[in-house]
Enzyme design. Structure first.
Site, mmCIF file in Angstrom:
data_model
loop_
_atom_site.group_PDB
_atom_site.id
_atom_site.type_symbol
_atom_site.label_atom_id
_atom_site.label_comp_id
_atom_site.label_asym_id
_atom_site.label_seq_id
_atom_site.Cartn_x
_atom_site.Cartn_y
_atom_site.Cartn_z
ATOM 1 N N ASP A 40 0.853 -1.123 0.095
ATOM 2 C CA ASP A 40 -0.073 -0.132 -0.192
ATOM 3 C C ASP A 40 1.050 1.171 0.050
ATOM 4 O O ASP A 40 1.845 1.417 0.746
ATOM 5 C CB ASP A 40 -0.858 0.188 1.278
ATOM 6 C CG ASP A 40 -2.330 0.916 1.146
ATOM 7 O OD1 ASP A 40 -3.253 0.245 1.038
ATOM 8 O OD2 ASP A 40 -2.144 2.184 0.835
ATOM 9 N N SER A 151 -15.442 -3.291 -11.316
ATOM 10 C CA SER A 151 -16.685 -2.360 -10.581
ATOM 11 C C SER A 151 -17.837 -2.347 -11.330
ATOM 12 O O SER A 151 -18.033 -2.429 -12.420
ATOM 13 C CB SER A 151 -16.163 -0.922 -10.552
ATOM 14 O OG SER A 151 -17.218 -0.197 -10.007
ATOM 15 N N TYR A 164 -13.040 6.145 -14.188
ATOM 16 C CA TYR A 164 -13.064 4.854 -13.561
ATOM 17 C C TYR A 164 -13.800 3.791 -14.220
ATOM 18 O O TYR A 164 -13.200 2.531 -14.101
ATOM 19 C CB TYR A 164 -13.736 5.353 -12.063
ATOM 20 C CG TYR A 164 -13.712 4.212 -11.056
ATOM 21 C CD1 TYR A 164 -12.715 3.816 -10.233
ATOM 22 C CD2 TYR A 164 -15.111 3.528 -10.840
ATOM 23 C CE1 TYR A 164 -12.861 2.978 -9.297
ATOM 24 C CE2 TYR A 164 -15.059 2.647 -9.803
ATOM 25 C CZ TYR A 164 -13.987 2.308 -9.157
ATOM 26 O OH TYR A 164 -13.921 1.471 -8.104
ATOM 27 N N LYS A 168 -12.209 0.123 -15.118
ATOM 28 C CA LYS A 168 -12.611 -1.021 -14.262
ATOM 29 C C LYS A 168 -12.929 -1.918 -15.304
ATOM 30 O O LYS A 168 -12.770 -3.255 -15.186
ATOM 31 C CB LYS A 168 -13.768 -0.436 -13.456
ATOM 32 C CG LYS A 168 -13.257 0.017 -12.262
ATOM 33 C CD LYS A 168 -11.980 -0.698 -11.702
ATOM 34 C CE LYS A 168 -11.880 -0.457 -10.089
ATOM 35 N NZ LYS A 168 -10.614 -1.196 -9.687
ATOM 36 N N ARG A 199 -13.566 3.620 2.863
ATOM 37 C CA ARG A 199 -13.455 5.295 2.779
ATOM 38 C C ARG A 199 -13.934 5.483 1.341
ATOM 39 O O ARG A 199 -14.128 6.842 1.089
ATOM 40 C CB ARG A 199 -12.113 5.627 3.328
ATOM 41 C CG ARG A 199 -11.123 5.281 2.139
ATOM 42 C CD ARG A 199 -9.762 5.655 2.509
ATOM 43 N NE ARG A 199 -8.784 5.204 1.431
ATOM 44 C CZ ARG A 199 -7.499 5.804 1.215
ATOM 45 N NH1 ARG A 199 -6.952 6.519 2.188
ATOM 46 N NH2 ARG A 199 -6.857 5.746 0.128
HETATM 47 N N1 LIG Z 1 -15.541 0.036 -1.855
HETATM 48 C C1 LIG Z 1 -16.569 -0.517 -2.793
HETATM 49 O O1 LIG Z 1 -17.684 -0.444 -2.805
HETATM 50 C C2 LIG Z 1 -15.874 -0.647 -4.167
HETATM 51 C C3 LIG Z 1 -16.663 -1.049 -5.155
HETATM 52 C C4 LIG Z 1 -16.044 -1.023 -6.647
HETATM 53 C C5 LIG Z 1 -14.902 -1.384 -6.668
HETATM 54 N N2 LIG Z 1 -13.930 -1.115 -5.732
HETATM 55 C C6 LIG Z 1 -12.387 -1.260 -5.951
HETATM 56 O O2 LIG Z 1 -11.809 -1.950 -4.742
HETATM 57 C C7 LIG Z 1 -10.583 -1.615 -4.797
HETATM 58 C C8 LIG Z 1 -10.440 -1.406 -3.108
HETATM 59 O O3 LIG Z 1 -11.122 -0.142 -2.754
HETATM 60 P P1 LIG Z 1 -11.680 0.230 -1.270
HETATM 61 O O4 LIG Z 1 -13.027 0.352 -1.634
HETATM 62 O O5 LIG Z 1 -11.011 -0.844 -0.391
HETATM 63 O O6 LIG Z 1 -10.807 1.584 -1.102
HETATM 64 P P2 LIG Z 1 -9.872 1.921 -0.191
HETATM 65 O O7 LIG Z 1 -9.248 3.343 -0.559
HETATM 66 O O8 LIG Z 1 -9.989 1.734 1.176
HETATM 67 O O9 LIG Z 1 -8.495 0.991 -0.591
HETATM 68 C C9 LIG Z 1 -7.641 1.309 -1.698
HETATM 69 C C10 LIG Z 1 -6.321 1.227 -1.329
HETATM 70 O O10 LIG Z 1 -5.335 1.449 -2.404
HETATM 71 C C11 LIG Z 1 -4.221 2.013 -1.969
HETATM 72 N N3 LIG Z 1 -3.778 2.704 -3.120
HETATM 73 C C12 LIG Z 1 -4.160 3.449 -3.834
HETATM 74 N N4 LIG Z 1 -3.228 3.742 -4.803
HETATM 75 C C13 LIG Z 1 -2.270 3.166 -4.682
HETATM 76 C C14 LIG Z 1 -1.063 2.957 -5.537
HETATM 77 N N5 LIG Z 1 -0.707 3.769 -6.586
HETATM 78 N N6 LIG Z 1 -0.399 1.915 -5.097
HETATM 79 C C15 LIG Z 1 -0.534 1.165 -3.937
HETATM 80 N N7 LIG Z 1 -1.477 1.414 -3.500
HETATM 81 C C16 LIG Z 1 -2.350 2.365 -3.740
HETATM 82 C C17 LIG Z 1 -4.934 2.897 -0.858
HETATM 83 O O11 LIG Z 1 -3.674 3.595 -0.062
HETATM 84 C C18 LIG Z 1 -5.909 2.326 -0.409
HETATM 85 O O12 LIG Z 1 -5.321 1.828 0.895
HETATM 86 C C19 LIG Z 1 -10.531 -0.512 -5.589
HETATM 87 O O13 LIG Z 1 -9.750 -1.026 -6.528
HETATM 88 C C20 LIG Z 1 -11.535 -0.064 -5.753
HETATM 89 O O14 LIG Z 1 -11.704 0.731 -7.087
HETATM 90 C C21 LIG Z 1 -14.672 -0.992 -4.334
#
Ligand SMILES: NC(=O)c1ccc[n+]([C@@H]2O[C@H](COP(=O)([O-])OP(=O)(O)OC[C@H]3O[C@@H](n4cnc5c(N)ncnc54)[C@H](O)[C@@H]3O)[C@@H](O)[C@H]2O)c1
Length: 309
Positions: A40, A151, A164, A168, A199
């Protein structure tokens, strides 16, 4: 035989594992015996800044629970370094969970090049860099599991998320192609479209729903897709809130015209309802199946028929 899904001899990289969904995936892989690279960058949801403590805290928790993990603080855009760290520390890599992500939501007419590029860089370029660096090792050992994080915003579209959504659904095209290229080498590749209270989604839904969409409810699917037991490849799964489903393409049977005669714009207009009629829809699983109706149409008119349609 035990039904237990274990990873004692496996090394797993989870990107973006310092929080949210990735953290839950990393913890669950470790609980199932995997040695985990917790990657991360620790920046904001917007993709600004960096903070090593995000990954470090998850590593500390895994170790407290008796598991094995190391932290990686690189950006996924330098994915080859993360793979190299896994090789240097544990001598191998078996499972790759491409999870890191950011958001730069804006309606398309307000989108700036930097918003478009940054989202592309993290989601697409980052996933490419890691997977491309791991690929020769997965091929050589004749085992690999790769999970991409897609997504519903990409699958169905979402207002304000053109950058996005493009990234995706692009990852799903990559999933389908790598599933074909990896199959012969026992490299299976799948994608998830998760929904989780993180978040990234905070404030987008009522607090009581947010609380129920625990990241831990996404991870069992991810860990299963990473296992030897899972033999599926090229799949796309929607998952969240304790529910899991599979997505597939559906296409109408379509309308065939005589290729020798061609068709007019008016012919298209006349057949519009039939072109979009899903009553006898088909579900092509690959390019060959997708072309079946088109090929049938060519065959139907192969003798140069000039009869009316
Ligand atoms: N939460 C949802 O409902 C949801 C829905 C669809 C897709 N997603 C996808 O799931 C994945 C996780 O998202 P989340 O909801 O846990 O969000 P999150 O922001 O809690 O987690 C994403 C993590 O990725 C890390 N990150 C960002 N850029 C980075 C980089 N360049 N190198 C390394 N780490 C990096 C961030 O520091 C963070 O900890 C993402 O790809 C997001 O697009 C989430």
């Amino acid at each position: 035989m035990s039904d237990a899904v274990r990873f004692e001899d496996k090394v797993v990289i989870v990107t973006g594992a310092g929080g949210g969904l990735g953290r839950a995936h990393a913890l669950l892989f470790a609980r199932h015996g995997a040695r985990v690279i917790v990657n991360d960058l620790g920046g904001s949801t917007h993709g600004d800044g960096a903070n090593a403590s995000a990954a470090d805290r998850v590593v500390a928790q895994i170790r407290e629970e008796g598991g094995t993990a190391i932290a990686s603080h690189e950006s996924v855009t330098e994915g080859e370094k993360i793979v190299q760290q896994a090789l240097d520390t544990f001598g191998r890599v078996d499972v790759l969970v491409n999870n890191a992500g950011i958001l730069r939501d804006k309606s398309f007419h307000k989108m700036e090049d930097s918003d478009w590029q940054q989202v592309y860089q993290v989601h697409v370029e980052g996933a490419y860099k890691l997977t491309h660096a791991a690929w020769p090792h997965l091929r050589e050992q004749n085992f690999g599991r790769v999970i991409f994080t897609s997504s519903t915003s990409g699958i169905y579209g979402n207002f304000g998320q053109s950058n996005y959504a493009m990234a995706k659904l692009g990852l799903y095209g990559l999933t389908r192609t790598l599933a074909l290229e990896g199959r012969r080498h026992n490299i299976l590749v799948n994608a998830i479209a998760p929904t989780g209270g993180t978040r990234m989604t905070e404030g987008l839904m009522p607090p009581e729903v947010f609380g129920l969409l625990k990241p831990e409810l996404v991870s069992p699917l991810v860990v299963y897709l990473g296992s030897e037991q899972c033999l599926d490849s090229g799949g796309l799964y929607e998952v969240g809130g304790g529910w899991v489903g599979k997505v597939r393409w559906e296409r109408s049977l379509g309308v065939g015209f005589d290729p020798h005669r061609g068709m007019s714009v008016e012919d298209i207009a006349k057949e519009w309802a039939n072109i979009g009629n899903f009553e006898q829809a088909v579900h092509p699983a690959d390019n060959i199946e997708a072309l079946r109706e088109m090929m049938n149409n060519l065959q139907k008119y192969q003798h140069g028929s000039t009869s009316n349609l």
